[in-house]
Design a protein around this motif. Structure first.
Motif, PDB file in Angstrom:
ATOM      1  N   ASP A 122     -10.050   9.260 -56.232  1.00 52.83           N
ATOM      2  CA  ASP A 122      -9.754   8.171 -57.721  1.00 52.83           C
ATOM      3  C   ASP A 122      -8.570   8.172 -56.898  1.00 52.83           C
ATOM      4  O   ASP A 122      -7.761   7.746 -56.221  1.00 52.83           O
ATOM      5  N   SER A 123      -7.381   7.341 -57.613  1.00 49.02           N
ATOM      6  CA  SER A 123      -5.644   7.459 -57.688  1.00 49.02           C
ATOM      7  C   SER A 123      -4.702   8.394 -58.523  1.00 49.02           C
ATOM      8  O   SER A 123      -5.005   8.135 -59.878  1.00 49.02           O
ATOM      9  N   TYR A 124      -3.444   8.226 -58.120  1.00 48.30           N
ATOM     10  CA  TYR A 124      -2.741   9.531 -59.021  1.00 48.30           C
ATOM     11  C   TYR A 124      -1.715   8.002 -59.081  1.00 48.30           C
ATOM     12  O   TYR A 124      -1.006   7.384 -58.520  1.00 48.30           O
ATOM     13  N   GLU A 125      -1.503   8.168 -60.492  1.00 46.40           N
ATOM     14  CA  GLU A 125       0.032   6.865 -61.357  1.00 46.40           C
ATOM     15  C   GLU A 125       0.748   7.818 -61.177  1.00 46.40           C
ATOM     16  O   GLU A 125       1.299   8.395 -61.774  1.00 46.40           O
ATOM     17  N   LEU A 126       1.597   6.633 -60.701  1.00 48.56           N
ATOM     18  CA  LEU A 126       3.121   7.484 -60.978  1.00 48.56           C
ATOM     19  C   LEU A 126       4.516   6.715 -61.219  1.00 48.56           C
ATOM     20  O   LEU A 126       3.861   4.914 -61.206  1.00 48.56           O
ATOM     21  N   ASN A 127       5.182   6.566 -61.405  1.00 51.54           N
ATOM     22  CA  ASN A 127       6.342   5.380 -62.178  1.00 51.54           C
ATOM     23  C   ASN A 127       7.543   4.902 -61.297  1.00 51.54           C
ATOM     24  O   ASN A 127       7.745   6.327 -61.443  1.00 51.54           O
ATOM     25  N   TYR A 128       7.368   4.156 -60.493  1.00 51.71           N
ATOM     26  CA  TYR A 128       8.558   4.236 -59.822  1.00 51.71           C
ATOM     27  C   TYR A 128       9.157   2.796 -59.637  1.00 51.71           C
ATOM     28  O   TYR A 128       8.886   1.961 -59.391  1.00 51.71           O
ATOM     29  N   LEU A 135      -1.860   5.096 -56.360  1.00 55.35           N
ATOM     30  CA  LEU A 135      -1.636   5.752 -55.096  1.00 55.35           C
ATOM     31  C   LEU A 135      -3.038   6.800 -54.529  1.00 55.35           C
ATOM     32  O   LEU A 135      -3.074   7.775 -55.557  1.00 55.35           O
ATOM     33  N   PRO A 136      -3.920   5.903 -54.106  1.00 51.15           N
ATOM     34  CA  PRO A 136      -5.171   6.551 -53.839  1.00 51.15           C
ATOM     35  C   PRO A 136      -5.516   7.884 -53.189  1.00 51.15           C
ATOM     36  O   PRO A 136      -4.688   8.094 -52.026  1.00 51.15           O
ATOM     37  N   TYR A 137      -6.111   8.912 -53.570  1.00 47.00           N
ATOM     38  CA  TYR A 137      -5.413  10.864 -53.046  1.00 47.00           C
ATOM     39  C   TYR A 137      -5.822  10.321 -51.102  1.00 47.00           C
ATOM     40  O   TYR A 137      -5.535  10.930 -50.751  1.00 47.00           O
ATOM     41  N   PRO A 138      -7.022   9.826 -51.208  1.00 50.50           N
ATOM     42  CA  PRO A 138      -6.731   9.474 -49.087  1.00 50.50           C
ATOM     43  C   PRO A 138      -5.802   8.601 -48.804  1.00 50.50           C
ATOM     44  O   PRO A 138      -5.438   9.175 -47.247  1.00 50.50           O
ATOM     45  N   ASP A 139      -4.946   8.588 -48.947  1.00 46.49           N
ATOM     46  CA  ASP A 139      -3.830   7.680 -48.100  1.00 46.49           C
ATOM     47  C   ASP A 139      -3.295   8.622 -48.789  1.00 46.49           C
ATOM     48  O   ASP A 139      -1.605   8.855 -47.862  1.00 46.49           O
ATOM     49  N   ILE A 140      -2.594   9.708 -49.502  1.00 49.13           N
ATOM     50  CA  ILE A 140      -1.545  10.721 -49.722  1.00 49.13           C
ATOM     51  C   ILE A 140      -1.442  11.366 -47.853  1.00 49.13           C
ATOM     52  O   ILE A 140      -2.846  12.482 -48.386  1.00 49.13           O
ATOM     53  N   PRO A 174      -7.672  20.021 -57.398  1.00 47.21           N
ATOM     54  CA  PRO A 174      -9.031  20.097 -57.490  1.00 47.21           C
ATOM     55  C   PRO A 174      -9.365  18.185 -56.080  1.00 47.21           C
ATOM     56  O   PRO A 174     -10.355  18.059 -56.282  1.00 47.21           O
ATOM     57  N   TYR A 175      -8.840  18.335 -55.692  1.00 47.53           N
ATOM     58  CA  TYR A 175      -8.521  16.248 -55.176  1.00 47.53           C
ATOM     59  C   TYR A 175      -8.740  16.702 -53.377  1.00 47.53           C
ATOM     60  O   TYR A 175      -8.536  15.943 -52.860  1.00 47.53           O
ATOM     61  N   GLY A 176      -8.197  18.492 -53.049  1.00 49.21           N
ATOM     62  CA  GLY A 176      -8.115  18.970 -51.751  1.00 49.21           C
ATOM     63  C   GLY A 176      -6.803  18.876 -51.085  1.00 49.21           C
ATOM     64  O   GLY A 176      -6.742  19.570 -49.888  1.00 49.21           O
ATOM     65  N   PHE A 177      -6.417  19.187 -52.242  1.00 51.97           N
ATOM     66  CA  PHE A 177      -4.442  19.272 -51.593  1.00 51.97           C
ATOM     67  C   PHE A 177      -4.581  20.917 -51.748  1.00 51.97           C
ATOM     68  O   PHE A 177      -4.962  22.329 -53.234  1.00 51.97           O
ATOM     69  N   LEU A 178      -3.378  21.175 -51.072  1.00 54.74           N
ATOM     70  CA  LEU A 178      -3.239  22.612 -50.898  1.00 54.74           C
ATOM     71  C   LEU A 178      -1.343  23.040 -50.758  1.00 54.74           C
ATOM     72  O   LEU A 178      -1.070  22.660 -50.172  1.00 54.74           O
ATOM     73  N   ARG A 179      -0.897  23.817 -50.779  1.00 58.50           N
ATOM     74  CA  ARG A 179       0.270  24.015 -51.297  1.00 58.50           C
ATOM     75  C   ARG A 179       0.492  25.176 -50.531  1.00 58.50           C
ATOM     76  O   ARG A 179       0.290  26.375 -50.206  1.00 58.50           O
ATOM     77  N   VAL A 180       0.802  24.395 -49.324  1.00 57.50           N
ATOM     78  CA  VAL A 180       1.122  25.501 -48.136  1.00 57.50           C
ATOM     79  C   VAL A 180       2.467  26.284 -47.674  1.00 57.50           C
ATOM     80  O   VAL A 180       3.026  27.127 -46.833  1.00 57.50           O
ATOM     81  N   HIS A 181       3.235  25.519 -48.634  1.00 61.35           N
ATOM     82  CA  HIS A 181       4.898  25.909 -48.980  1.00 61.35           C
ATOM     83  C   HIS A 181       5.223  25.665 -49.967  1.00 61.35           C
ATOM     84  O   HIS A 181       4.407  25.463 -50.943  1.00 61.35           O
ATOM     85  N   VAL A 182       6.281  26.962 -50.619  1.00 60.77           N
ATOM     86  CA  VAL A 182       6.596  26.022 -52.151  1.00 60.77           C
ATOM     87  C   VAL A 182       7.268  25.201 -52.679  1.00 60.77           C
ATOM     88  O   VAL A 182       7.577  23.944 -53.052  1.00 60.77           O
ATOM     89  N   SER A 183       7.680  24.321 -51.456  1.00 56.84           N
ATOM     90  CA  SER A 183       7.926  22.567 -51.064  1.00 56.84           C
ATOM     91  C   SER A 183       7.212  21.930 -51.237  1.00 56.84           C
ATOM     92  O   SER A 183       7.550  20.663 -51.442  1.00 56.84           O
TER      93      SER A 183
END
Length: 228
Positions: A122-128, A135-140, A174-183
């Protein structure tokens, strides 16, 4: 659609396929069985695979270069007689080592990581700057927070938007991202090494790792391995 390449003996391949059929019961997926690495290499010229399942005999520097290194957005599973010994000090999050003597149970124990593959397409949509960017999740690679702005570090460059990191953590987990730090929120498929207070990504970046978040991640990984 999730495409799986299985480079194994026929009996083990069927065990893997049966286990994956339970995990991907609600996703579109397909698999191909190969007995020779050369046949798989030729097939890769025609189609891409999101998941590779290999017998441990194929874990060699040459084949790692051909398959693992050249497919950075894919996940790899090695079926081993002794997973701990074969894994050694390999810390790559997208490379798993499972006991080939208990394939179905082992595959089910890592279902969360395998399910993240379907979401990664899938992709994440943002207003830039007034423009909608997908942004495809694998590309982030990762997200980091500076004041009220979230910066997205991707293969396409850097983007940013005003957002809440806690809200993004819920949306990206759910897309496999980990919060490794508060920021920092990191795409686990790009993690290649864990250190005392950092994680290293396959693009060479090192991201801060807090002790609190490290404890949470390790506890989650341990609970996933002890399910069922």
């Amino acid at each position: 659609m999730i495409k799986v390449a299985i480079l194994e003996y026929e009996n083990e391949s069927m065990e893997v396929a049966l286990a994956l059929s339970k995990i991907y019961a609600y996703q579109d997926w397909t698999f191909r069985h190969f007995t020779k690495a050369s046949d798989l290499a030729r097939r890769l010229k025609e189609e891409e695979y999101q998941l590779f399942v290999f017998d441990e005999v194929f874990k060699t520097p040459r084949l790692e270069s051909v398959f693992v290194h050249d497919h950075p957005n894919s996940m790899f599973v090695y079926l081993c007689e002794n997973p701990i010994r074969t894994k050694g000090n390999d810390q790559r999050h997208r490379v798993l080592y499972l006991d080939k003597g208990n394939i179905r149970q082992e595959v089910l124990q890592v279902q969360d990581q395998l399910l993240s593959l379907s979401h990664q397409m899938d992709s994440y949509e943002l207003n830039y700057d007034g423009v909608h960017v997908f942004l495809p999740y694998p590309d982030i690679y990762y997200l980091d927070k500076m004041e009220k702005m979230i910066y997205f570090h991707t293969k396409k460059g850097e983007f940013h938007e005003r957002a809440n990191m806690s809200d993004l953590e819920k949306a990206f987990t759910p897309y496999g991202f980990l919060r490794v730090h508060v920021s920092y929120l990191v795409n686990a498929i790009h993690i290649v090494a864990w250190y005392k207070d950092e994680v290293e990504l396959d693009n060479g970046d090192r991201i801060p790792l807090s002790r609190q978040q490290k404890r949470k991640i390790l506890a989650l990984k341990k609970s996933n391995r002890t399910l069922g």
